[in-house]
Design a protein around this motif. Structure first.
Motif, short mmCIF file in Angstrom:
data_model
loop_
_atom_site.label_atom_id
_atom_site.label_comp_id
_atom_site.label_asym_id
_atom_site.label_seq_id
_atom_site.Cartn_x
_atom_site.Cartn_y
_atom_site.Cartn_z
N ILE A 135 0.85 -1.19 0.00
CA ILE A 135 0.00 0.00 0.00
C ILE A 135 0.89 1.24 0.00
O ILE A 135 1.79 1.36 0.83
CB ILE A 135 -0.91 0.04 1.24
N ALA A 136 0.63 2.14 -0.93
CA ALA A 136 1.33 3.42 -0.95
C ALA A 136 0.35 4.50 -1.36
O ALA A 136 0.10 4.72 -2.55
CB ALA A 136 2.53 3.38 -1.90
N GLY A 137 -0.24 5.11 -0.36
CA GLY A 137 -1.16 6.21 -0.58
C GLY A 137 -0.69 7.37 0.27
O GLY A 137 0.46 7.81 0.16
N THR A 138 -1.55 7.86 1.15
CA THR A 138 -1.11 8.87 2.11
C THR A 138 0.02 8.30 2.97
O THR A 138 1.03 8.96 3.23
CB THR A 138 -2.28 9.30 3.01
N GLY A 139 -0.15 7.05 3.41
CA GLY A 139 0.89 6.34 4.15
C GLY A 139 1.34 5.13 3.36
O GLY A 139 0.99 4.97 2.19
N SER A 140 2.14 4.26 3.99
CA SER A 140 2.59 3.05 3.30
C SER A 140 2.66 1.88 4.26
O SER A 140 2.83 2.06 5.48
CB SER A 140 3.96 3.27 2.65
N LEU A 141 2.55 0.68 3.70
CA LEU A 141 2.53 -0.54 4.49
C LEU A 141 2.64 -1.74 3.56
O LEU A 141 2.18 -1.69 2.42
CB LEU A 141 1.20 -0.63 5.27
N GLY A 165 8.08 5.79 1.04
CA GLY A 165 7.48 5.50 -0.25
C GLY A 165 6.06 6.00 -0.40
O GLY A 165 5.45 5.82 -1.46
N SER A 166 5.52 6.62 0.63
CA SER A 166 4.14 7.11 0.59
C SER A 166 4.05 8.49 -0.05
O SER A 166 5.06 9.19 -0.21
CB SER A 166 3.57 7.19 2.00
N GLY A 167 2.82 8.89 -0.37
CA GLY A 167 2.61 10.23 -0.89
C GLY A 167 3.05 11.29 0.09
O GLY A 167 3.60 12.34 -0.29
N TYR A 168 2.85 11.02 1.38
CA TYR A 168 3.25 11.98 2.41
C TYR A 168 4.76 12.17 2.43
O TYR A 168 5.26 13.29 2.40
CB TYR A 168 2.75 11.54 3.78
N GLN A 169 5.50 11.06 2.47
CA GLN A 169 6.96 11.18 2.57
C GLN A 169 7.58 11.70 1.28
O GLN A 169 8.58 12.44 1.32
CB GLN A 169 7.57 9.84 2.96
N ILE A 170 7.00 11.36 0.14
CA ILE A 170 7.48 11.92 -1.13
C ILE A 170 7.31 13.43 -1.12
O ILE A 170 8.23 14.19 -1.48
CB ILE A 170 6.71 11.29 -2.31
N SER A 171 6.14 13.88 -0.69
CA SER A 171 5.86 15.32 -0.67
C SER A 171 6.70 16.04 0.36
O SER A 171 7.19 17.16 0.12
CB SER A 171 4.37 15.55 -0.39
N GLY A 272 -0.96 -4.32 -5.37
CA GLY A 272 -0.66 -2.93 -5.03
C GLY A 272 -1.88 -2.05 -5.03
O GLY A 272 -2.76 -2.17 -5.89
N THR A 273 -1.93 -1.17 -4.06
CA THR A 273 -3.04 -0.21 -4.00
C THR A 273 -2.56 1.08 -3.37
O THR A 273 -1.43 1.19 -2.88
CB THR A 273 -4.23 -0.79 -3.22
N GLY A 274 -3.42 2.08 -3.34
CA GLY A 274 -3.06 3.40 -2.84
C GLY A 274 -2.79 4.32 -4.03
O GLY A 274 -2.35 3.87 -5.10
N SER A 275 -3.00 5.60 -3.85
CA SER A 275 -2.93 6.56 -4.96
C SER A 275 -1.58 6.58 -5.66
O SER A 275 -1.50 6.74 -6.88
CB SER A 275 -3.27 7.96 -4.45
N VAL A 276 -0.50 6.39 -4.91
CA VAL A 276 0.84 6.44 -5.52
C VAL A 276 1.04 5.29 -6.50
O VAL A 276 1.49 5.48 -7.63
CB VAL A 276 1.94 6.44 -4.44
N LEU A 277 0.67 4.08 -6.10
CA LEU A 277 0.86 2.92 -6.97
C LEU A 277 -0.18 2.87 -8.09
O LEU A 277 0.13 2.47 -9.22
CB LEU A 277 0.80 1.63 -6.14
N ILE A 278 -1.40 3.26 -7.80
CA ILE A 278 -2.47 3.16 -8.80
C ILE A 278 -2.31 4.21 -9.90
O ILE A 278 -2.52 3.94 -11.09
CB ILE A 278 -3.86 3.29 -8.14
N HIS A 279 -1.91 5.42 -9.53
CA HIS A 279 -1.89 6.53 -10.49
C HIS A 279 -0.52 6.80 -11.11
O HIS A 279 -0.39 7.69 -11.96
CB HIS A 279 -2.41 7.81 -9.84
#
Length: 321
Positions: A135-141, A165-171, A272-279
């Protein structure tokens, strides 16, 4: 017929949104319940990550998502036969106990299953739930489950301790690079100008009140990730390094689980799921490539809606004796 007959509910609550799906199943056909499943209502609301927004806000959002699912199905809300809740930030027994108490108080379901927020991703990819969920969206796991039923997780430590690897840490890495460039402590980067333009400001110092305007700023910060990917796509070396590090971090999580669960000797499912991986398909491919380079062969499954896995678990719990 009782309106609740055959109704099941799946809820996926993350750092950005909460999704509830209402479905009807034929439990008389125990050998093939999942193929009788018909999704009849969908509801959505804000974050229900209990660590991110607190229990009260999380429960409000859960209520809203469930109510909207019933409304979408044109049904009055009733106690369903089975429900599966998968909520980010609810990995410990203390959180799960409070969630169960809430569900009992609002008479959500006759049978309630509260699971790791990554587990439904596995079941959305494969009915047996075997493989690795990333999972890599706002957070990751990352979460893995092998053929023996052994389960392990990696990451998921939250924004202060992890979420690599999450959207938060990237940003956050991009914001830090921008202010270092502003100071002259770091290399110049297009991130500086793009972040100022995005916030309609002229000075990096104006980022401070913007980023601290609300206590729960993780979602707002994480929403900047597409900008970072865009800048990296233009060839900016600083943004490119940030994105490369993020894919390395996610690949490391998946490899750690494959090794720990003895799943590294043969191809395994990677869901894989979450906005980072999906988009960001090129980024996702980079994660898979780095896993392959480390000797881990995977078959990748994109899971746009991991809530589908919560329905699989809810249905399966009715036929498990």
């Amino acid at each position: 017929m009782n309106a609740s007959h055959g109704l099941i509910l799946g809820i996926d609550g993350g750092g950005t949104k909460t999704v509830a799906w209402l479905a009807r199943c034929d439990f008389t056909n125990e050998s093939d319940v999942t193929n009788t499943m018909e999704i009849i209502g969908r509801g959505r609301s804000g974050s229900s990550n209990v660590r991110g927004v607190g229990f009260e806000t999380a429960f409000d959002h859960l209520n809203q998502a469930v109510e909207r699912a019933f409304t979408d199905a044109k049904l009055s809300q009733v106690t369903v036969e089975s429900a599966c809740l998968a909520l980010a930030g609810a990995g410990r027994d203390v959180e799960r106990k409070r969630i169960r108490t809430w569900a009992e108080q609002c008479q959500l379901a006759s049978k309630l299953t509260v699971v790791d927020d990554a587990l439904p991703v596995l079941y959305a990819a494969s009915p047996d739930g075997i493989g690795i969920a990333l999972i890599a969206g706002t957070g990751s796991l990352a979460l893995g489950q092998n053929t023996n039923g052994d389960r392990a997780r990696c990451g998921g430590w939250g924004s202060l301790l992890g979420d690599e690897g999450s959207g938060y840490q990237i940003s956050l890495a991009a914001l830090r690079a921008a202010v270092r460039a502003d100071d002259g402590r770091g290399p110049s980067t297009q991130l500086h100008e793009r972040l100022l333009d995005h916030h309609a400001i002229t000075s990096a110092s104006e980022l401070i009140p913007i980023l601290h305007a609300e206590p729960n700023n993780r979602i707002m910060i994480a929403s900047l990730a597409p900008l970072v990917f865009d800048v990296a796509g233009s060839g900016d070396p600083v943004a490119t390094q940030i994105i490369d590090q993020a894919s390395t971090d996610l690949a490391e999580m998946a490899k750690t689980l494959a090794d720990r669960l003895d799943m590294s000797t043969q191809p395994c499912s990677l869901a894989g799921t979450g906005s980072v991986l999906i988009h960001q398909p090129a980024f996702t491919q980079s994660v898979c490539d780095k896993l392959a380079e480390s000797g881990i062969k995977t078959t990748y499954h994109a899971i746009p809606e991991s809530v589908a896995g919560t329905l699989m678990i809810a249905a399966g719990s009715m036929t498990t004796h």
